[in-house]
Enzyme design. Structure first.
Site, PDB file in Angstrom:
ATOM      1  N   HIS A   1       0.903  -1.279   0.062  1.00 21.17           N
ATOM      2  CA  HIS A   1      -0.055  -0.039  -0.139  1.00 21.17           C
ATOM      3  C   HIS A   1       0.780   1.130   0.228  1.00 21.17           C
ATOM      4  O   HIS A   1       2.046   1.364   0.449  1.00 21.17           O
ATOM      5  CB  HIS A   1      -1.075   0.128   1.096  1.00 21.17           C
ATOM      6  CG  HIS A   1      -0.590  -0.325   2.450  1.00 21.17           C
ATOM      7  ND1 HIS A   1      -0.726   0.067   3.468  1.00 21.17           N
ATOM      8  CD2 HIS A   1      -0.208  -1.648   2.795  1.00 21.17           C
ATOM      9  CE1 HIS A   1      -0.273  -0.723   4.550  1.00 21.17           C
ATOM     10  NE2 HIS A   1      -0.143  -1.695   4.191  1.00 21.17           N
ATOM     11  N   GLY A   2       0.181   2.292  -0.502  1.00 25.84           N
ATOM     12  CA  GLY A   2       1.005   3.598  -0.639  1.00 25.84           C
ATOM     13  C   GLY A   2       0.183   4.686  -0.048  1.00 25.84           C
ATOM     14  O   GLY A   2      -0.903   4.439   0.593  1.00 25.84           O
TER      15      GLY A   2
ATOM     16  N   THR B   1      -4.503   0.943  -1.488  1.00 24.11           N
ATOM     17  CA  THR B   1      -3.979  -0.326  -1.448  1.00 24.11           C
ATOM     18  C   THR B   1      -3.855  -1.210  -2.709  1.00 24.11           C
ATOM     19  O   THR B   1      -4.920  -0.802  -3.553  1.00 24.11           O
ATOM     20  CB  THR B   1      -4.966  -1.245  -0.217  1.00 24.11           C
ATOM     21  OG1 THR B   1      -5.149  -0.421   0.781  1.00 24.11           O
ATOM     22  CG2 THR B   1      -4.320  -2.468   0.078  1.00 24.11           C
ATOM     23  N   VAL B   2      -2.790  -1.957  -2.646  1.00 25.98           N
ATOM     24  CA  VAL B   2      -2.945  -2.728  -4.055  1.00 25.98           C
ATOM     25  C   VAL B   2      -2.962  -4.398  -3.667  1.00 25.98           C
ATOM     26  O   VAL B   2      -2.362  -4.775  -2.746  1.00 25.98           O
ATOM     27  CB  VAL B   2      -1.419  -2.661  -4.750  1.00 25.98           C
ATOM     28  CG1 VAL B   2      -1.348  -3.351  -6.121  1.00 25.98           C
ATOM     29  CG2 VAL B   2      -1.162  -1.155  -4.965  1.00 25.98           C
TER      30      VAL B   2
ATOM     31  N   CYS C   1      -2.005   6.848  -1.620  1.00 26.10           N
ATOM     32  CA  CYS C   1      -3.427   7.007  -1.791  1.00 26.10           C
ATOM     33  C   CYS C   1      -4.385   5.680  -1.992  1.00 26.10           C
ATOM     34  O   CYS C   1      -5.303   5.780  -1.927  1.00 26.10           O
ATOM     35  CB  CYS C   1      -3.369   7.304  -3.306  1.00 26.10           C
ATOM     36  SG  CYS C   1      -3.442   8.860  -3.780  1.00 26.10           S
TER      37      CYS C   1
ATOM     38  N   ASP D   1       7.743  11.826  -9.622  1.00 24.79           N
ATOM     39  CA  ASP D   1       7.913  11.030  -8.505  1.00 24.79           C
ATOM     40  C   ASP D   1       8.693   9.830  -8.615  1.00 24.79           C
ATOM     41  O   ASP D   1       8.311   8.503  -8.433  1.00 24.79           O
ATOM     42  CB  ASP D   1       6.514  10.417  -7.832  1.00 24.79           C
ATOM     43  CG  ASP D   1       6.378  10.244  -6.404  1.00 24.79           C
ATOM     44  OD1 ASP D   1       7.383  10.421  -5.802  1.00 24.79           O
ATOM     45  OD2 ASP D   1       5.375   9.784  -5.825  1.00 24.79           O
TER      46      ASP D   1
END
Ligand code: ATP
Length: 338
Positions: free
Chosen positions: A71-72, A76-77, A74, A183
């Site tokens: 997750h980042g 969750t993956v 923004c 980024d």
């Protein structure tokens, strides 16, 4: 490929302006009407997944969740399955915050429009409803951030191959879509099991106007070039700021460590603004070409840094473009050594 796919402009949004993600204090600059139009346009393509060259209309409830991938800031993956297709699905809550929504729409738009670039992670399509946005991507094995945490410094020939892919991705974004990534860092570079390297996470990509981008604060501050970190510098900046982030990424991959030191992020930011830029040394076993590439990318004055064409023509890239390096085999071996 579905006949209508190209005439529809891929799954991206070609006919609307997506307000550029500008973090505080410029949030109020976001044009609400543009944002609403971009959201409506995106909703028209929601639920259409491009699978094996055909567009399928898919109900998101038909996706089966298999595992969490990461997750980042923004969302969750997760790894999810639709019929026999396994995908990486990035789920981000739909937000009333214009900045977050423009970030999500920018991410979707760039990734969908870059379907013809082999160095950008492939997107199958997305779902948007009032609660969340789900972006369906090809599954990769790991990001480079996790990779160095696990295996430490990466051998130079492997970094050479990674460099070729990263620069090709950034060059593609600039020349084909007039955008800069903003980024560039190891967690936004992904590797798959066959050794293919691709860029992801375009949420804060910036449109280039006369080769310059305007909003200053977007991106992870620790990878930002000094001219972007400096609060007194109000000048627009160009792709050479991404070249700095690329240089920092190279040093981190080669040494296994983030190169600016300090007890906290504030001290590290001061080191970026005032300290000597990091370098690699031949005495540590790096080739002179690699040391030189790092040195020219990490120049304090952006005008002294190379552009993407110059980097593509640099001896380090020229060598690794054609070198017979088996990234797949190296990755297989590091996965099976413990
Ligand atoms: N296509 C993918 N396949 C496999 N794993 C992925 C994929 N995309 C992202 N990930 C994993 O999920 C993590 C979170 O990704 P995400 O893009 O949401 O955030 P991030 O780039 O790590 O952080 P931030 O959003 O703060 O910049 C990544 O670091 C990576 O490990």
């Amino acid at each position: 490929m579905d006949r209508d796919f190209f005439s529809l402009g891929g799954l991206g949004m070609n006919n609307v302006v997506i307000p550029e993600p500008e973090p505080e204090p410029s949030r109020s600059n976001i044009n609400q009407a543009d944002l609403r139009r971009a959201l409506e346009e995106a909703k028209l393509k929601s639920g259409k997944l491009l699978i094996n060259g055909r567009i399928e209309h898919v109900d998101e409830h038909d996706l089966e969740q298999l595992a969490e991938l990461g997750h980042g800031s923004c969302g969750t993956v997760t790894k999810e399955k639709y019929k026999s297709l396994v995908m990486a699905v990035k789920t981000m809550p739909t937000s009333s915050d214009s900045y977050l929504m423009s970030r999500i729409l920018m991410d979707i738009n760039v990734i969908c429009q870059s379907f013809d670039c082999p160095y950008v992670v492939k997107c199958y399509g997305y779902f948007i409803n009032d609660n969340h946005v789900k972006v369906c991507m090809e599954v990769m094995a790991t990001c480079l951030d996790r990779l160095i945490q696990r295996v430490g410094p990466i051998p130079e020939p492997i970094i050479g191959k990674m460099t070729v892919s990263i620069i090709n991705a950034l060059h593609y974004l600039k020349t084909r879509h007039s955008i800069m990534h903003r980024d560039v860092k190891p967690s936004n570079i992904l590797l798959d099991w066959s050794g293919v390297i691709k860029m992801c996470d375009f949420g804060i990509a910036g449109r280039l106007v006369a080769s310059r981008a305007l909003s200053k604060q977007a991106g992870c501050p620790l990878y930002m070039a000094p001219e972007r970190v400096d609060p007194n510098n109000l000048e627009a900046y160009g792709i050479r700021s991404d070249v700095w982030s690329f240089g920092v990424t190279l040093v981190e991959l080669a040494t296994g460590q983030f190169p600016f030191h300090g007890k906290n992020d504030m001290e590290r930011l001061i080191a970026i603004m005032r300290g000597d830029p990091p370098r690699l040394s031949v005495t540590d076993g790096f080739s002179p070409e690699f040391c030189n590439l790092v040195e020219i990318c990490l120049q304090r004055n952006p005008e002294n840094r190379p552009d993407y064409n110059q980097i593509l023509n640099h001896p380090f890239l020229q060598y690794h473009m054609v070198a017979d390096t088996n990234v797949e085999e190296w990755f297989f071996n590091v996965n099976n050594q413990d």
